[in-house]
Motif scaffolding. Structure first.
Motif, PDB file in Angstrom:
ATOM      1  N   ILE A 240     -12.380  20.675 -22.902  1.00 19.00           N
ATOM      2  CA  ILE A 240     -11.206  21.169 -22.189  1.00 19.00           C
ATOM      3  C   ILE A 240     -10.127  20.089 -22.134  1.00 19.00           C
ATOM      4  CG2 ILE A 240     -10.336  21.884 -19.919  1.00 19.00           C
ATOM      5  CD1 ILE A 240     -12.879  23.470 -19.527  1.00 19.00           C
ATOM      6  N   GLU A 241     -10.535  18.870 -21.868  1.00 21.24           N
ATOM      7  CA  GLU A 241      -9.576  17.764 -21.814  1.00 21.24           C
ATOM      8  C   GLU A 241      -8.863  17.580 -23.151  1.00 21.24           C
ATOM      9  OE1 GLU A 241     -12.120  14.602 -20.601  1.00 21.24           O
ATOM     10  OE2 GLU A 241     -11.936  15.054 -18.447  1.00 21.24           O
ATOM     11  N   ARG A 242      -9.602  17.752 -24.246  1.00 18.47           N
ATOM     12  CA  ARG A 242      -8.998  17.618 -25.584  1.00 18.47           C
ATOM     13  C   ARG A 242      -7.921  18.668 -25.799  1.00 18.47           C
ATOM     14  NH1 ARG A 242      -9.662  20.287 -30.153  1.00 18.47           N
ATOM     15  NH2 ARG A 242     -11.368  21.482 -29.229  1.00 18.47           N
ATOM     16  N   ILE A 243      -8.216  19.922 -25.393  1.00 16.71           N
ATOM     17  CA  ILE A 243      -7.233  20.997 -25.543  1.00 16.71           C
ATOM     18  C   ILE A 243      -6.013  20.727 -24.663  1.00 16.71           C
ATOM     19  CG2 ILE A 243      -6.767  23.439 -25.072  1.00 16.71           C
ATOM     20  CD1 ILE A 243      -8.397  23.069 -27.589  1.00 16.71           C
ATOM     21  N   ARG A 244      -6.245  20.286 -23.429  1.00 18.34           N
ATOM     22  CA  ARG A 244      -5.125  20.017 -22.517  1.00 18.34           C
ATOM     23  C   ARG A 244      -4.206  18.921 -23.071  1.00 18.34           C
ATOM     24  NH1 ARG A 244      -5.616  24.661 -19.859  1.00 18.34           N
ATOM     25  NH2 ARG A 244      -7.213  24.698 -18.224  1.00 18.34           N
ATOM     26  N   GLN A 245      -4.806  17.954 -23.760  1.00 24.21           N
ATOM     27  CA  GLN A 245      -4.026  16.832 -24.288  1.00 24.21           C
ATOM     28  C   GLN A 245      -3.288  17.198 -25.576  1.00 24.21           C
ATOM     29  OE1 GLN A 245      -6.967  13.752 -24.691  1.00 24.21           O
ATOM     30  NE2 GLN A 245      -7.216  13.499 -22.467  1.00 24.21           N
ATOM     31  N   THR A 246      -3.952  17.942 -26.451  1.00 28.12           N
ATOM     32  CA  THR A 246      -3.370  18.231 -27.771  1.00 28.12           C
ATOM     33  C   THR A 246      -2.557  19.517 -27.806  1.00 28.12           C
ATOM     34  OG1 THR A 246      -5.410  19.343 -28.481  1.00 28.12           O
ATOM     35  CG2 THR A 246      -5.219  16.981 -28.946  1.00 28.12           C
ATOM     36  N   LYS A 247      -2.926  20.501 -26.967  1.00 27.30           N
ATOM     37  CA  LYS A 247      -2.217  21.782 -26.949  1.00 27.30           C
ATOM     38  C   LYS A 247      -2.042  22.237 -25.499  1.00 27.30           C
ATOM     39  CE  LYS A 247      -3.937  23.307 -31.471  1.00 27.30           C
ATOM     40  NZ  LYS A 247      -2.634  23.420 -32.159  1.00 27.30           N
ATOM     41  N   PRO A 248      -1.171  21.579 -24.763  1.00 28.88           N
ATOM     42  CA  PRO A 248      -1.041  21.859 -23.334  1.00 28.88           C
ATOM     43  C   PRO A 248      -0.608  23.289 -23.002  1.00 28.88           C
ATOM     44  CG  PRO A 248       0.727  20.425 -24.105  1.00 28.88           C
ATOM     45  CD  PRO A 248      -0.265  20.507 -25.209  1.00 28.88           C
ATOM     46  N   ASP A 249      -0.019  24.006 -23.969  1.00 29.79           N
ATOM     47  CA  ASP A 249       0.399  25.384 -23.718  1.00 29.79           C
ATOM     48  C   ASP A 249      -0.666  26.404 -24.106  1.00 29.79           C
ATOM     49  OD1 ASP A 249       0.646  24.745 -26.407  1.00 29.79           O
ATOM     50  OD2 ASP A 249       2.469  25.944 -26.702  1.00 29.79           O
ATOM     51  N   MET A 250      -1.854  25.936 -24.491  1.00 28.34           N
ATOM     52  CA  MET A 250      -2.938  26.832 -24.900  1.00 28.34           C
ATOM     53  C   MET A 250      -3.793  27.216 -23.690  1.00 28.34           C
ATOM     54  SD  MET A 250      -5.702  26.272 -27.982  1.00 28.34           S
ATOM     55  CE  MET A 250      -4.686  27.015 -29.275  1.00 28.34           C
ATOM     56  N   LYS A 251      -4.074  28.512 -23.550  1.00 28.12           N
ATOM     57  CA  LYS A 251      -4.923  28.999 -22.465  1.00 28.12           C
ATOM     58  C   LYS A 251      -6.401  28.872 -22.862  1.00 28.12           C
ATOM     59  CE  LYS A 251      -1.539  30.277 -19.785  1.00 28.12           C
ATOM     60  NZ  LYS A 251      -1.277  29.529 -18.530  1.00 28.12           N
TER      61      LYS A 251
END
Length: 367
Positions: A240-251
């Protein structure tokens, strides 16, 4: 005998099916389906491979498919493309004249296998003594028929990932405490959603026959069986942290079989059906990271080219046991059936079926 040898003994499929071309197998399956017509019903779980799901007469989750089989009164043969506990549920719900077949007996479920009936029977009197008869058992439908029967005998019910909240609420109206089998994560996430604090939940370890809890056990409201889904436990907070960092607009949307920590940080949480419908209803151009089984995620990606969709865990593999059902085994099961041979028939013993039916009926009555 080691595990590999035991698994081989469960698979009696002739070698020629392993060397047949895909085109030939597909043509044979189509022809058999046409010859059987409405006498044959092939349910396919969402996690199945595309090579199998293409021949499914219906797709869905485990209970939904079992109910469809039961409602399909014209079908004499149910060739269930899923795993063992799903075929058992179909056998429980269908009529005596209907025969349920699992194409590969090695298609089990690691979660269901984490709750053995002998372990549960050993745990129950200990828990009864600790909590003086204040417990009602609930079991996820992802459990063996024997576990469902145990729950049925003791006044409990089955639950699905879609109705777990309603069933836990119902259970608390019956008893002061609940004993939730076999998935600790679904139990914990559901109870927490209903306001039960983490320090009011204990974990039963079936390998040590001990309750894992620090503090006054009088505070315990939920006893969680120490089991989990081997697929969904592979989604972590780091993903989850990886997604928040690389694609902050992704749900981020995950299944409630994921850990509590993952569920707390996701944007959306829900059953397989919920995940599918949420993505379907999402606007074009929306971005999603999905925390569930890879065959399903891959299918969702192909079906929604107008959206950016990834697996929450980029290294996730499909469910190993679910993938035991493949095109060669499906064809073998069907051709055997056509010759009058029912390979891998799933037949739940009458007494177990009777008690398991009670657990299912209590849930379905509240649906």
């Amino acid at each position: 005998m080691n595990v590999l040898e035991a698994m081989k003994r469960l698979d009696d499929m002739p070698e020629n099916y392993k060397t047949m071309s895909i085109n030939e197998m597909e043509e044979r399956v189509r022809a058999i389906k046409e010859r059987f017509g409405k006498r044959l019903f092939i349910p396919g779980h969402h996690y199945q491979k595309d090579e199998v799901i293409q021949f499914a007469d219906a797709t869905g989750d485990s209970l939904q498919l079992a109910q469809m089989a039961a409602q399909n009164s014209e079908a004499e043969y149910i060739v269930f493309c899923g795993v063992h506990f799903m075929a058992e549920t179909a056998d429980i719900l269908t009529g005596d004249y209907q025969k349920v077949i699992l194409p590969d007996m090695r298609a089990g479920c690691s979660m269901a296998d984490m709750a053995d009936i002998a372990q549960v029977e050993r745990a129950w009197p200990i828990l009864q003594e600790l909590f003086a008869g204040t417990i009602l058992p609930l079991t996820y439908v992802n459990s063996t028929a024997a576990i469902k029967a145990f729950v049925g005998r003791h006044g409990g019910a089955t639950v699905t990932s879609s109705n777990a909240k309603n069933m836990v609420e119902w259970a608390f109206k019956q008893k002061e405490r609940i004993f939730f089998l076999p998935d600790q994560h679904l139990g914990r996430n559901t109870a927490y959603q209903l306001g039960v604090a983490l320090d009011e939940m204990a974990v039963w370890d079936p390998h040590t026959d001990r309750l894992e809890y620090k503090g006054d056990i009088k505070k315990v409201k939920v006893i969680l069986w120490k089991g989990h889904c081997s697929v969904h436990e592979n989604f972590t907070v780091r993903h989850i942290e990886r997604i928040r960092q690389t694609k902050p607009d992704m749900k981020i949307i995950v299944h409630p079989e994921c850990s509590w920590e993952v569920v707390q940080q996701a944007d959306y949480v829900g059953s397989t059906k919920y995940i599918i419908e949420t993505i379907q209803n999402a606007p074009a151009g929306s971005k999603w990271a999905i925390g569930t089984e890879m065959n399903l995620v891959s299918r969702i990606i192909r079906e929604h080219p107008d959206k950016e969709i990834v697996s929450l865990n980029p290294y996730m593999c499909p469910c190993f046991t679910m993938n035991r059902i493949d095109l060669p085994h499906l064809l073998w099961a069907l051709e055997s059936l056509e010759r009058g041979i029912m390979v891998n028939q799933i037949a739940v013993p009458p007494l177990i079926e009777q008690d398991a039916s009670q657990a299912l009926a209590r849930m379905l009555a509240l649906a």
